[in-house]
Design a protein around this motif. Structure first.
Motif, short mmCIF file in Angstrom:
data_model
loop_
_atom_site.label_atom_id
_atom_site.label_comp_id
_atom_site.label_asym_id
_atom_site.label_seq_id
_atom_site.Cartn_x
_atom_site.Cartn_y
_atom_site.Cartn_z
N THR A 211 11.56 -16.77 -5.74
CA THR A 211 10.81 -16.81 -7.00
C THR A 211 11.76 -17.26 -8.09
O THR A 211 12.82 -16.64 -8.29
N LEU A 212 11.39 -18.33 -8.79
CA LEU A 212 12.24 -18.89 -9.83
C LEU A 212 11.52 -18.82 -11.18
O LEU A 212 10.29 -18.90 -11.24
N TYR A 213 12.29 -18.67 -12.25
CA TYR A 213 11.70 -18.79 -13.58
C TYR A 213 12.63 -19.59 -14.49
O TYR A 213 13.85 -19.56 -14.33
N ALA A 214 12.00 -20.31 -15.41
CA ALA A 214 12.75 -21.12 -16.36
C ALA A 214 13.23 -20.25 -17.51
O ALA A 214 12.49 -19.40 -18.02
N THR A 215 14.46 -20.45 -17.96
CA THR A 215 15.04 -19.65 -19.03
C THR A 215 14.85 -20.28 -20.41
O THR A 215 15.20 -19.65 -21.41
N GLU A 216 14.31 -21.48 -20.47
CA GLU A 216 14.21 -22.16 -21.76
C GLU A 216 13.28 -21.44 -22.72
O GLU A 216 13.58 -21.27 -23.90
N ILE A 217 12.13 -20.96 -22.23
CA ILE A 217 11.15 -20.31 -23.09
C ILE A 217 10.62 -19.06 -22.38
O ILE A 217 10.25 -19.11 -21.21
N MET A 218 10.61 -17.93 -23.13
CA MET A 218 9.99 -16.70 -22.66
C MET A 218 8.77 -16.40 -23.53
O MET A 218 8.65 -16.92 -24.65
N GLU A 219 7.91 -15.54 -23.04
CA GLU A 219 6.70 -15.17 -23.77
C GLU A 219 6.57 -13.65 -23.85
O GLU A 219 7.03 -12.92 -22.97
N VAL A 220 5.93 -13.21 -24.95
CA VAL A 220 5.60 -11.79 -25.13
C VAL A 220 4.16 -11.71 -25.61
O VAL A 220 3.79 -12.36 -26.59
N SER A 221 3.36 -10.93 -24.91
CA SER A 221 1.97 -10.72 -25.31
C SER A 221 1.91 -9.49 -26.22
O SER A 221 2.31 -8.39 -25.82
N LEU A 222 1.39 -9.68 -27.45
CA LEU A 222 1.39 -8.63 -28.47
C LEU A 222 -0.04 -8.28 -28.84
O LEU A 222 -0.82 -9.15 -29.25
N ALA A 223 -0.40 -7.01 -28.70
CA ALA A 223 -1.75 -6.55 -29.01
C ALA A 223 -1.86 -6.27 -30.51
O ALA A 223 -1.03 -5.54 -31.07
N LEU A 224 -2.89 -6.83 -31.16
CA LEU A 224 -3.12 -6.63 -32.59
C LEU A 224 -4.55 -6.17 -32.82
O LEU A 224 -5.49 -6.68 -32.20
N ASN A 225 -4.71 -5.21 -33.74
CA ASN A 225 -6.05 -4.78 -34.10
C ASN A 225 -6.56 -5.61 -35.28
O ASN A 225 -5.90 -6.54 -35.74
N GLY A 226 -7.74 -5.26 -35.79
CA GLY A 226 -8.33 -6.05 -36.87
C GLY A 226 -7.50 -6.06 -38.12
O GLY A 226 -7.37 -7.10 -38.79
N ASN A 227 -6.89 -4.92 -38.47
CA ASN A 227 -6.06 -4.87 -39.68
C ASN A 227 -4.83 -5.75 -39.53
O ASN A 227 -4.43 -6.44 -40.48
#
Length: 413
Positions: A211-227
């Protein structure tokens, strides 16, 4: 007899006279009570002055770092592994196009030779059919048969021979492709997440290699409410193709007592709301920067997302806000008053409000059954902090003096 009774009563009368004289003297010369002026005891409250200014708002969230590009490396041919690169280990770094492993290619080389021979054979047959077609054409012309059918002119035979050449060439290309697949190269620059290969291992088609992954770009999923979405002011279908035009984010994580930070950008929304939490996930991308430590998959980070700016806003301590968005303050007559405020954003420590006049003395201490108009003595929060610092300094000095005295006593013979 009467005379005897009078003589006996003389001591009693004398005693009563002495008592009356003493009482008279005590009443005449008794000390007067000193009268003191009544002083009203005001309630002491801690206050801080409000300060209107342009305030930058931030939305806060948390998430796990994942690679933007990750692949499961699989074998496309069968065979025995003859070479494994030293970098093909968990955590190993590799470059784009680098050879990661090799598979025994002898069978595939032999197949290429066979296919090359088949191509040569079909080409030879094609030339023979072409010659036969030319001879047939000449013979038909000599006989004056201009309307002879395609079979007599050798056209189907010629088309079949040409098709056989193309089929042989296709099989040759497939053999060459299989031969090239015996050498597995890295599709991008990155890191090995896990591997399951070793030299001498027999593998089949579609076997999991690594299993390989590229180090150039990572992602983070951030949960936001209506406010939070209102603070950063983005549509629910937000998408920004240009990374540099994304919304600024500061990611941070504490490792070994050190606080690490990485700049990132919100580039798109997740495309759907979470049915359980009713929050919308936005995706923040983190580009690798050589001057910063590499951010790794699986790391849990805190995100500080830059939002909009609010004019004439005031930042107050969270303890100053009472139920129903009210605050108590001290007016110019040193009396308690209450007013409503408009909260814009709040967290565990502070609250940002609008609609509060500048330099208002806001009460931050707790109040028990307060009433408007109650006379109070305002103590500024800064004075409280200074007093606490002085008290700590005094404790340290007393402790130091006690230690010195104890040392001196121990040295005294």
């Amino acid at each position: 007899m009467i005379k005897s009774k009078l003589i006996n009563a003389i001591p009693f009368v004398f005693s009563l006279a002495i008592i009356f004289i003493i009482l008279y003297l005590l009443d005449t010369f008794q000390p007067q009570a000193q009268q003191k002026k009544y002083q009203e005891n005001h309630l002491k409250v801690f206050v801080e002055r409000s300060n209107q200014k342009v305030t930058q708002l931030y939305a806060h969230s948390q998430g796990e770092v994942v690679p933007k590009q990750q692949v499961e490396l699989k074998s496309q041919v069968d065979g025995r592994i003859t070479y494994v690169a030293p970098e093909l280990v968990a955590g190993g770094h590799f470059a784009k196009g680098q050879t990661l492993l090799k598979i025994d290619d002898r069978d595939y080389k032999l197949e290429v030779i066979q296919r090359e021979a088949k191509v040569a054979q079909t080409k030879q047959n094609l030339e023979r059919v072409k010659a036969q077609a030319r001879i047939a054409k000449q013979e038909l012309a000599e006989l004056g048969r201009d309307n002879a059918n395609a079979l007599a002119r050798g056209l189907p035979q010629l088309a079949h021979a040409e098709a056989e050449v193309k089929a042989a060439q296709a099989l040759l290309q497939k053999a060459q492709l299989n031969l090239s697949r015996t050498v597995v190269v890295a599709p991008f620059e990155g890191v090995i997440r896990k591997e399951s290969v070793s030299i001498g291992q027999q593998i089949s088609r579609n076997s999991n290699l690594a299993t390989l992954y590229a180090t150039e770009i990572m992602e983070v999923s951030l949960a936001l409410n209506g406010n939070d979405l209102a603070i950063i002011n983005i549509p629910i279908d937000y998408y920004q193709e240009d990374y540099n035009q994304g919304i600024d984010v500061e990611l941070s994580a504490e490792l070994g007592g050190n606080l690490l930070k990485w700049p990132a950008k919100v580039v798109r929304a997740g495309g759907q709301f979470d049915t359980r939490t009713r929050t919308l996930n936005v995706i923040a991308e983190v580009k690798a920067i050589k001057s910063l430590p590499q951010i790794l998959p699986g790391l849990f980070v805190t995100a500080k997302i830059t939002g909009k700016q609010v004019d004439n806003a005031t930042v107050l301590a969270r303890t100053s806000v009472r139920p129903n968005n009210r605050i108590w303050y001290v007016d110019n007559h040193n009396q308690l008053q209450v007013t409503n405020i408009n909260p814009v954003q709040r967290n565990n420590e502070f609250i940002v409000v609008t609609g509060l006049a500048d330099n208002t003395k806001v009460v931050v201490s707790s109040l028990v059954a307060p009433l408007p108009g109650t006379a109070v003595t305002a103590i500024y929060k800064e004075q409280e902090e200074i007093a606490q610092i002085d008290a700590k300094a005094s404790d340290i000095q007393i402790s130091d003096l006690t230690s010195v005295a104890a040392v001196s006593a121990s040295k005294t013979p």
